[in-house]
Every structure is written in C-alpha cells, then in structure tokens.
Design a protein around this motif. Sequence first.
Motif, PDB file in Angstrom:
ATOM      1  N   ALA A  47       0.826  -1.212   0.000  1.00 29.05           N
ATOM      2  CA  ALA A  47       0.000   0.000   0.000  1.00 29.05           C
ATOM      3  C   ALA A  47       0.858   1.258   0.000  1.00 29.05           C
ATOM      4  CB  ALA A  47      -0.931  -0.018   1.212  1.00 29.05           C
ATOM      5  N   ARG A  48       1.926   1.236   0.801  1.00 26.03           N
ATOM      6  CA  ARG A  48       2.796   2.409   0.838  1.00 26.03           C
ATOM      7  C   ARG A  48       3.508   2.593  -0.501  1.00 26.03           C
ATOM      8  NH1 ARG A  48       3.092   0.361   6.096  1.00 26.03           N
ATOM      9  NH2 ARG A  48       2.525   1.902   7.696  1.00 26.03           N
ATOM     10  N   THR A  49       3.886   1.479  -1.107  1.00 28.80           N
ATOM     11  CA  THR A  49       4.494   1.587  -2.440  1.00 28.80           C
ATOM     12  C   THR A  49       3.496   2.173  -3.439  1.00 28.80           C
ATOM     13  OG1 THR A  49       5.866  -0.360  -1.974  1.00 28.80           O
ATOM     14  CG2 THR A  49       5.612   0.280  -4.277  1.00 28.80           C
ATOM     15  N   GLU A  50       2.229   1.765  -3.292  1.00 28.11           N
ATOM     16  CA  GLU A  50       1.201   2.274  -4.207  1.00 28.11           C
ATOM     17  C   GLU A  50       0.983   3.769  -3.991  1.00 28.11           C
ATOM     18  OE1 GLU A  50      -3.177   0.691  -5.705  1.00 28.11           O
ATOM     19  OE2 GLU A  50      -1.943  -0.490  -4.325  1.00 28.11           O
ATOM     20  N   TYR A  54       1.426   6.785  -6.611  1.00 26.99           N
ATOM     21  CA  TYR A  54       0.449   7.839  -6.900  1.00 26.99           C
ATOM     22  C   TYR A  54       1.146   9.199  -6.956  1.00 26.99           C
ATOM     23  CZ  TYR A  54      -3.136   4.390  -5.671  1.00 26.99           C
ATOM     24  OH  TYR A  54      -3.931   3.291  -5.625  1.00 26.99           O
ATOM     25  N   GLY A  55       2.005   9.450  -5.958  1.00 23.69           N
ATOM     26  CA  GLY A  55       2.710  10.736  -5.936  1.00 23.69           C
ATOM     27  C   GLY A  55       3.584  10.936  -7.155  1.00 23.69           C
ATOM     28  N   ARG A  96       3.606   0.030 -13.825  1.00 23.08           N
ATOM     29  CA  ARG A  96       3.809  -0.306 -12.411  1.00 23.08           C
ATOM     30  C   ARG A  96       2.550  -0.009 -11.607  1.00 23.08           C
ATOM     31  NH1 ARG A  96       5.517  -3.538  -8.634  1.00 23.08           N
ATOM     32  NH2 ARG A  96       6.239  -2.483  -6.731  1.00 23.08           N
ATOM     33  N   LEU A  97       1.869   1.128 -11.896  1.00 24.37           N
ATOM     34  CA  LEU A  97       0.652   1.478 -11.184  1.00 24.37           C
ATOM     35  C   LEU A  97      -0.453   0.464 -11.459  1.00 24.37           C
ATOM     36  CD1 LEU A  97      -0.839   3.509  -9.432  1.00 24.37           C
ATOM     37  CD2 LEU A  97      -1.438   4.792 -11.501  1.00 24.37           C
ATOM     38  N   ILE A  98      -0.577   0.042 -12.718  1.00 28.29           N
ATOM     39  CA  ILE A  98      -1.588  -0.955 -13.061  1.00 28.29           C
ATOM     40  C   ILE A  98      -1.301  -2.281 -12.345  1.00 28.29           C
ATOM     41  CG2 ILE A  98      -2.531  -2.314 -14.962  1.00 28.29           C
ATOM     42  CD1 ILE A  98      -2.043   0.095 -16.776  1.00 28.29           C
ATOM     43  N   GLU A  99      -0.011  -2.640 -12.271  1.00 28.24           N
ATOM     44  CA  GLU A  99       0.363  -3.879 -11.581  1.00 28.24           C
ATOM     45  C   GLU A  99       0.028  -3.813 -10.095  1.00 28.24           C
ATOM     46  OE1 GLU A  99       4.402  -6.413 -10.488  1.00 28.24           O
ATOM     47  OE2 GLU A  99       4.508  -4.677 -11.831  1.00 28.24           O
ATOM     48  N   LEU A 100       0.319  -2.663  -9.450  1.00 31.39           N
ATOM     49  CA  LEU A 100       0.033  -2.518  -8.031  1.00 31.39           C
ATOM     50  C   LEU A 100      -1.474  -2.529  -7.758  1.00 31.39           C
ATOM     51  CD1 LEU A 100       2.677   0.214  -7.118  1.00 31.39           C
ATOM     52  CD2 LEU A 100       2.712  -2.182  -6.429  1.00 31.39           C
ATOM     53  N   LEU A 160      -8.133   7.543  -5.044  1.00 32.19           N
ATOM     54  CA  LEU A 160      -7.222   6.427  -4.811  1.00 32.19           C
ATOM     55  C   LEU A 160      -6.441   6.599  -3.508  1.00 32.19           C
ATOM     56  CD1 LEU A 160      -5.846   5.957  -8.439  1.00 32.19           C
ATOM     57  CD2 LEU A 160      -7.297   4.332  -7.189  1.00 32.19           C
ATOM     58  N   ARG A 161      -5.942   7.795  -3.271  1.00 25.54           N
ATOM     59  CA  ARG A 161      -5.158   8.043  -2.052  1.00 25.54           C
ATOM     60  C   ARG A 161      -6.039   7.880  -0.822  1.00 25.54           C
ATOM     61  NH1 ARG A 161      -0.265  10.732  -2.387  1.00 25.54           N
ATOM     62  NH2 ARG A 161      -0.692  11.704  -0.366  1.00 25.54           N
TER      63      ARG A 161
END
Length: 612
Positions: A47-50, A54-55, A96-100, A160-161
């Motif tokens: 979650a923190r990686t996600e 986002y940032g 990477r965002l889609i994968e997360l 999302l955030r």
Amino acid sequence: MRATSRRIFAELLTGLGALVLAVLAQGVIVWATIDRLQALDAADDEARTELLQYGVMIEAVQDQEAGVAGFAVSRDPAYLRMYENGRRRYDAGLPRLIELASDDPKFMRDCVADVSVQVHRWTDTVAWPQIGAARSGRRLSGAPTGRAEMDAIRNDFAVLRFHEMRRLQERDGSWNAAFWRSRLTLLLGSGVALAFAILIAARSLRRLVQQQQAAHAAATRLADALDRAHAAERAKTLFLSNMSHEMRTPLNGVVGMAEVLSRTGLTAAQRDLLDVICASAGTLDGLIGNLLALSSGAGRDHAVATLSFALGDTLRSVAAEHRLQAELKGLQLDLRVDQRAEVDVTGDSARLEQLLDCLLSNAIKFTESGRIGVELELLDAGRYRFQVADTGVGFDETRKTELFETFSQSDDSATRRHGGAGLGLALARQLAADLGGELDCHSAPGGGSVFSFDIELPTVGVKIDTLPAQAAPIDDAPPRILVVDDHPTNRKVLELILDQVGAEWVSVENGQQAVNACALQDFAVILMDIQMPVMDGLTATREIRRQERAAGRPAVPVIIVSASGQADHVQAGRAAGAQMHLTKPVNAEALIDAVNTVLAEPEPRAATAVAA
C-alpha cells in the motif's frame, strides 16, 4: 520406596509432557500470529508503495501540464523538456501502477483506468495541438484548455489516495489486535517456563562469561604474538638486507678482481690457483644467494625477466661449468640436446641457469660413481622438458617430500658423507615454480634419481651472438659512465671492467655527489649503488630524474648495482626511475651486457632484475 520413586518419576514425566505440550501450543499460536503479522506487513508495504507511485504519477502529470502551458506562452525549450520528462516518467510508471492496483477493489482499478484515459485524451486534444502551434509560431483560439481532464485526473488520484489510506488504517487495527494477542500468549507461556528458563539462563550466562574471558585472554595473547611476529619480520628483513650488503660487498671485490686478473697474462699454475679462487667464490656466492632467497622469499617474489637467449647454448654452458667437478669425482657427464631445441627463446635465463645449477650440483654431490645425464627435449610448440639423471644414492618415497624442504638432505644423520646446507632442492622447486613449471623426481634407494621439469619458452626468430671470452667493447664511440658506490673496492672493480672495454668513467662515492655530477656533466649511463652515506642511491635516482624533468633533458639510463637483491629493492629501484638491477657480485659480461642493453633502448624502461 520403589513405588514412590516411580510415582515421582511419573509426575516428573507428566509435568515435563505438559510443559512440552504448552510450549508446542504456544509455538503454534505464535507461528500463526507471525504469519498474520507478516501478511499484514506485506500488504502495508504494498500500500505504501502504491501511495508513493500515486505521488510519482501526479508529479509526472503536473510536469506535463506545466511544461505545455509554459511552452505555449514563452516557447522556451526548457518547458518542452519539462513536458517530455514528465511524459517519460508517466509512461514508465503507468505499468507499475496498473500492476500494483491489480489486487485492489474494482472501483480503484476503474480509477486507474480512468486516469489513463483522461491523460491520453488531454495529450491528444490539448498537449500536442498546443505544442505544435507553439513550434510553428501560431496561437490557437478556442482550443480546449484540458482543465476538465486534469480535474478528473486529480480527482481520481485523490479517491485512490483516500481509499488506500483507509485500507492502511484498517490493517493497522488488525495488526495491533494480532500483536496484543501474541503478547498475551507469550506472557502466559513464559510464566510456565520461567523457572526453567532462569536456571538454564544463569548456567548459560556463567559459562558464556567464562568463555568470553577465555576468548579475550586468547585474543590478547594472539595480538601480542602478532605484534612480536611483525617486529621479528621487520627485523629479519632489515637483517637480510644488511647481511646481503655486508657479505656480498667484499665478495664482489674478490670475484671482480679475480675476473679482471683472469684477463691478464698468467702462467698455467697461476691460472689454476685463480680458478680455485673463482670456483670457491662462486660457491660462496651461490650459498649466500640461496640462503637469502629462501629466508626472504625472494625466489618467489622477483619479477621473471623476459630476455632473449640461446636455449641449447645455455644448457651447454651450465653443463660445462660442472664438467670439471664431475671429472674430479670420476663421473661421466653426458649432455643430450634435442635438435629441435637449438633455438633462441625469450625467458628468464638467469633463473633457468640457477635451477639447472642446483640440480647438477645436487646430482654430482650425491653420486660416487657412474654418470650424470642432462637432457633437453622439445615436447610441443614452445614447451620444453629439462631432465637431470644420476646413478647416485637415491632415496625412497618417504623422503621425497622432505627433500624439498629447507635444510633437508637424503641423509641427515650425524655421520652423513655429503656436506651442504640442504638449500638446493628447496630453492630449485621455487625456481621451477617461478618459471611456470613444477619440479618432479623419481628415485629408488641405490638406484639413482631423475629430476625433471617442463616449462614454456616462446621462440624468437633472431639468432643471439654469444659473448666472446674477452669482454666486448661497449660501443665504437666510448660512452661516459658515472660510477656511484661508497666502497672503494666496488668502485675499483667497476672501473677496471670499464677500462677493459675502453669506456670513459667518472667515479663518486655517494648519491649527493652523483646528483652534483649529473648537474655539471652529461653521462650515457649511471651505475648506482643503493646503500650509501649522505644520500642513498634511490634518493639520488629520484633527484636526478627530477632535475632532468625540470631542465627538459632526456633521462639517463640508471642501472642499480647493489648487494641487495630482494624483490622490494628491485621494486623500489623501478619506482625511483632505474632501468635495471644487477646484484653483486657483478661479472664483466653481465655488466657490459646490461650497459649495452640500456644504451640500445630508444628510451628508458622500467627496472628489471638481472642476475649478475
């Protein structure tokens, strides 16, 4: 009594069994809790990686927006680069965002998909038209501003955030509950085993303290022993250097003067006496060299020279030096050289001669009757086998390994018939390894011995002329040579050798005088000793090189002529700027050959160790 003992034993076993079951149950609960905590930690990390992703994506989109707006107004390429950089970061981060987000709820995956749609729409309808208009100098009127797309993108990322932060808080609550359950379980289980743990811990702690105290004492003793060993090594190195200098300096005078005397008119009886002097001096020089080499490890550390020499002539020369000694014992010395080995090769002829000398000396020493056989055979392209066989006392397999150890002989009893220090074969093994080979032997008691080694020697195409009996002149036009040595006898030896070949020389007795002489006169070669008062040879060489650089003069070749022949001395000479290193005692052929070598070179090269 016996029944009571059985009951007590049964109660003890029951208690131990209950304790074991409690510990196992506690372990299962703790293990399950740990698995749960690890799963929660992994989800939190994801979650923190996600959130970080986002940032990164928001910053990339904002850079694109700012870059397009700035470039449309100012046409500054820096804004265009800002847009392109943001675009690259966005394109790289989207997969990477889609994968997360693949494990997120559907509405979050829909938000990610909507972000991708809105960015592509903004790029097609706003970014590219405004960039194209700005590049062509046009200004778009009524074109879409893209504000709606950007607002949608920001709203999606905000959603999302928000939901990701909410999921983090929920997992934190689960984590805390699992954590406290595990703590309660551990407290209950720890209470049961506390008494046993205290007893075991006390005993273990006492033993640990004892072991640490013993280890500390051992480490202290080891450090003290290591310091003493380092001090002893430094003392040994200094002692070897001083002994090498002190023993070889007078020996250089004996050998040098005897060689000069041999080139004068002598009667047959006088020449026989002189031959005895030369042979004894050579034996002493070999013993000193072997002892110093084995004691300091010089035989392993010296760089192997790569000089050209005639292979067959070298073997014949070494055999000729031992022929008289063999004949005096009534031994037949046979030499066989493979016709294919009659070639010129490149390698360390000095080490090869020293190795063959060790093997021949050993064979003659331990052979009372019969023959000594020396053979050279070509195995394949560039690889040769050298073999020395004798009909001497021989040895069995149990003595084979011991013979290659220092100060060891086949007969080491108090009544042994053969003298010597027991250094020859140990040094021979080192020399063979230096040349890239391995010394092997086969023998039987009373059946003689065969020593052999295989080495590679690259073949050269130019035939090498052997030196004449009399030293050849250095050049048609005699060069001016500077002789630098603090010992009068050593200077006299070098001066007499140079006189025989018609060279001009200037002689000084320390490094400072050499520096002063080089500042006032031009020299073709400098023969430099190392250990001298006022200024040593290495310091003088460095100072001469500094003066040459300052004045823009070409470097004068420097040949170190010293009784110190260890590897560190050769390396120090190379670092100071010397081209060659001759170890005393120096004979005329080696000195003249070294001078001719450095004079023939177009420019000075790095120092090379050469046996004199």
